[in-house]
Design a protein around this motif. Structure first.
Motif, PDB file in Angstrom:
ATOM      1  N   UNK A  55      15.173  23.600  -7.166  1.00 55.31           N
ATOM      2  CA  UNK A  55      14.386  22.983  -6.046  1.00 55.31           C
ATOM      3  C   UNK A  55      14.119  21.465  -6.631  1.00 55.31           C
ATOM      4  N   UNK A  56      14.717  20.539  -5.422  1.00 57.83           N
ATOM      5  CA  UNK A  56      14.645  19.244  -5.623  1.00 57.83           C
ATOM      6  C   UNK A  56      13.382  18.824  -4.511  1.00 57.83           C
ATOM      7  N   UNK A  57      13.014  19.464  -3.688  1.00 59.51           N
ATOM      8  CA  UNK A  57      12.112  19.237  -2.858  1.00 59.51           C
ATOM      9  C   UNK A  57      11.910  20.234  -1.719  1.00 59.51           C
ATOM     10  N   UNK A  58      11.182  19.831  -0.588  1.00 58.43           N
ATOM     11  CA  UNK A  58      10.980  20.820   0.368  1.00 58.43           C
ATOM     12  C   UNK A  58      12.348  21.090   1.233  1.00 58.43           C
ATOM     13  N   UNK A 106      -1.414  31.507  -4.951  1.00 60.84           N
ATOM     14  CA  UNK A 106      -0.309  30.898  -4.371  1.00 60.84           C
ATOM     15  C   UNK A 106       0.211  29.787  -5.158  1.00 60.84           C
ATOM     16  N   UNK A 107       1.270  29.553  -4.760  1.00 60.65           N
ATOM     17  CA  UNK A 107       2.138  28.382  -5.490  1.00 60.65           C
ATOM     18  C   UNK A 107       2.150  27.369  -4.290  1.00 60.65           C
ATOM     19  N   UNK A 108       2.044  26.150  -4.701  1.00 55.30           N
ATOM     20  CA  UNK A 108       2.372  25.009  -3.871  1.00 55.30           C
ATOM     21  C   UNK A 108       3.603  24.286  -3.931  1.00 55.30           C
ATOM     22  N   UNK A 109       4.288  23.944  -2.798  1.00 53.73           N
ATOM     23  CA  UNK A 109       5.693  23.471  -2.842  1.00 53.73           C
ATOM     24  C   UNK A 109       5.773  22.428  -3.668  1.00 53.73           C
ATOM     25  N   UNK A 110       5.007  21.901  -4.003  1.00 53.13           N
ATOM     26  CA  UNK A 110       5.225  20.339  -5.164  1.00 53.13           C
ATOM     27  C   UNK A 110       5.489  20.713  -6.531  1.00 53.13           C
ATOM     28  N   UNK A 111       4.909  22.012  -6.771  1.00 55.05           N
ATOM     29  CA  UNK A 111       5.020  22.849  -7.961  1.00 55.05           C
ATOM     30  C   UNK A 111       6.251  23.201  -8.496  1.00 55.05           C
ATOM     31  N   UNK A 112       7.207  23.234  -7.833  1.00 53.72           N
ATOM     32  CA  UNK A 112       8.380  24.031  -7.800  1.00 53.72           C
ATOM     33  C   UNK A 112       9.698  23.482  -8.251  1.00 53.72           C
ATOM     34  N   UNK A 113       9.404  21.857  -8.046  1.00 56.02           N
ATOM     35  CA  UNK A 113      10.594  20.990  -8.688  1.00 56.02           C
ATOM     36  C   UNK A 113      11.143  21.387  -9.774  1.00 56.02           C
ATOM     37  N   UNK A 114      12.351  21.492  -9.764  1.00 49.91           N
ATOM     38  CA  UNK A 114      13.114  21.788 -11.183  1.00 49.91           C
ATOM     39  C   UNK A 114      14.112  23.032 -11.072  1.00 49.91           C
ATOM     40  N   UNK A 115      14.674  23.496 -12.134  1.00 48.83           N
ATOM     41  CA  UNK A 115      15.539  24.370 -12.213  1.00 48.83           C
ATOM     42  C   UNK A 115      14.784  25.818 -12.965  1.00 48.83           C
ATOM     43  N   UNK A 116      15.085  26.939 -12.257  1.00 48.75           N
ATOM     44  CA  UNK A 116      14.578  27.899 -12.818  1.00 48.75           C
ATOM     45  C   UNK A 116      15.319  29.192 -13.172  1.00 48.75           C
ATOM     46  N   UNK A 117      15.333  29.802 -14.095  1.00 50.18           N
ATOM     47  CA  UNK A 117      16.105  30.741 -14.414  1.00 50.18           C
ATOM     48  C   UNK A 117      15.399  32.051 -14.073  1.00 50.18           C
ATOM     49  N   UNK A 118      16.269  33.041 -13.430  1.00 47.43           N
ATOM     50  CA  UNK A 118      15.653  34.331 -12.898  1.00 47.43           C
ATOM     51  C   UNK A 118      16.187  35.588 -13.211  1.00 47.43           C
ATOM     52  N   UNK A 119      15.569  36.522 -13.445  1.00 46.65           N
ATOM     53  CA  UNK A 119      15.719  38.021 -13.567  1.00 46.65           C
ATOM     54  C   UNK A 119      14.892  38.943 -12.609  1.00 46.65           C
ATOM     55  N   UNK A 120      15.956  39.882 -12.321  1.00 45.27           N
ATOM     56  CA  UNK A 120      15.237  41.077 -11.611  1.00 45.27           C
ATOM     57  C   UNK A 120      14.290  41.836 -12.312  1.00 45.27           C
ATOM     58  N   UNK A 121      13.418  42.542 -11.654  1.00 47.09           N
ATOM     59  CA  UNK A 121      12.580  43.511 -12.081  1.00 47.09           C
ATOM     60  C   UNK A 121      12.902  44.881 -11.353  1.00 47.09           C
ATOM     61  N   UNK A 122      13.430  45.831 -12.396  1.00 47.14           N
ATOM     62  CA  UNK A 122      13.874  47.115 -11.963  1.00 47.14           C
ATOM     63  C   UNK A 122      12.841  47.935 -11.152  1.00 47.14           C
ATOM     64  N   UNK A 123      12.841  48.052  -9.772  1.00 48.81           N
ATOM     65  CA  UNK A 123      11.757  48.766  -9.052  1.00 48.81           C
ATOM     66  C   UNK A 123      12.599  50.106  -8.322  1.00 48.81           C
ATOM     67  N   UNK A 124      13.879  50.344  -8.634  1.00 50.65           N
ATOM     68  CA  UNK A 124      14.623  51.311  -7.954  1.00 50.65           C
ATOM     69  C   UNK A 124      15.079  50.494  -6.448  1.00 50.65           C
ATOM     70  N   UNK A 125      15.183  49.257  -6.368  1.00 51.77           N
ATOM     71  CA  UNK A 125      15.572  48.562  -5.200  1.00 51.77           C
ATOM     72  C   UNK A 125      17.395  48.720  -5.540  1.00 51.77           C
ATOM     73  N   UNK A 126      17.763  48.652  -4.400  1.00 54.72           N
ATOM     74  CA  UNK A 126      19.495  48.559  -4.268  1.00 54.72           C
ATOM     75  C   UNK A 126      20.034  47.617  -5.208  1.00 54.72           C
ATOM     76  N   UNK A 127      18.986  46.300  -4.975  1.00 52.73           N
ATOM     77  CA  UNK A 127      19.623  45.188  -5.471  1.00 52.73           C
ATOM     78  C   UNK A 127      19.263  44.870  -7.132  1.00 52.73           C
TER      79      UNK A 127
END
Length: 183
Positions: free
Chosen positions: A66-69, A31-52
């Motif tokens: 994420x700036x905080x809770x 698991x991840x703690x909320x406090x560990x998430x602060x900052x900007x994150x780049x995203x990319x999807x994983x192709x699993x045949x999902x409509x999105x």
């Protein structure tokens, strides 16, 4: 699974994989703690045949901030001039999008989105971070304010998360990766 093995396995899956294979890795991660998430994150999807699959990227999805809770920006997009802007998810008709996801991959739709993007930007946070139990593990998740979505996170390493977008009405989660933005 060691951090090195998890990172290597994730890189293999990012090229495209079955949902059960991606969920097997997801379930093996801590698991991840909320406090560990602060900052900007780049995203990319994983192709699993999902409509999105590939849809957010087609529209210029950048990631999340994420700036905080109480300060989560769920939809960052690349804008003109190299800027990154936050979009208000309330303007994203996800129920409609589910029904016409195959048509949204049209380049004309992406251009229309880019034209309308300035009308959808926001400086306000549009989600919160909470600890949520998902697939039997309590971990940090982003809970959208205006949509029936939460994104549970699992930790690959200090700078990499494997994530599942859990949306009411979507039979299977949309799987994606967030990597901490060094900039």
């Amino acid at each position: 699974m060691t951090v090195e093995n998890a990172g290597e396995r994730l890189r293999e899956l990012e090229a495209g994989a079955s949902l059960p294979d991606v969920l097997e890795l997801f379930d093996s991660l801590p698991p991840v703690r909320v406090e560990e998430l602060a900052g900007t994150w780049r995203g990319n999807g994983i192709d699993t045949s999902n409509p999105f699959d590939g849809l957010l990227e087609r529209f210029g999805w950048y990631g999340k901030r994420f700036g905080g809770p109480e300060d989560a920006h769920p939809l960052l997009f690349s804008a003109r001039g190299g800027r990154v802007v936050s979009i208000n998810p309330a303007f994203m008709p996800v129920g409609l999008m589910l029904g016409i996801a195959d048509k949204l991959h049209n380049p004309v739709v992406a251009k229309l989105f880019r034209l309308l993007m300035p009308l959808m930007t926001t400086a306000k946070p549009r989600a919160r971070l909470r600890v949520v139990e998902y697939r039997g593990v309590s971990s940090a998740a982003m809970v959208y304010d205006a949509l029936p979505i939460h994104d549970p996170f699992r930790k690959v390493d200090d700078d990499t998360l494997l994530c599942a977008m859990d949306l009411r009405g979507l039979a299977e989660p949309f799987m994606f990766v967030l990597r901490r933005d060094a900039a």
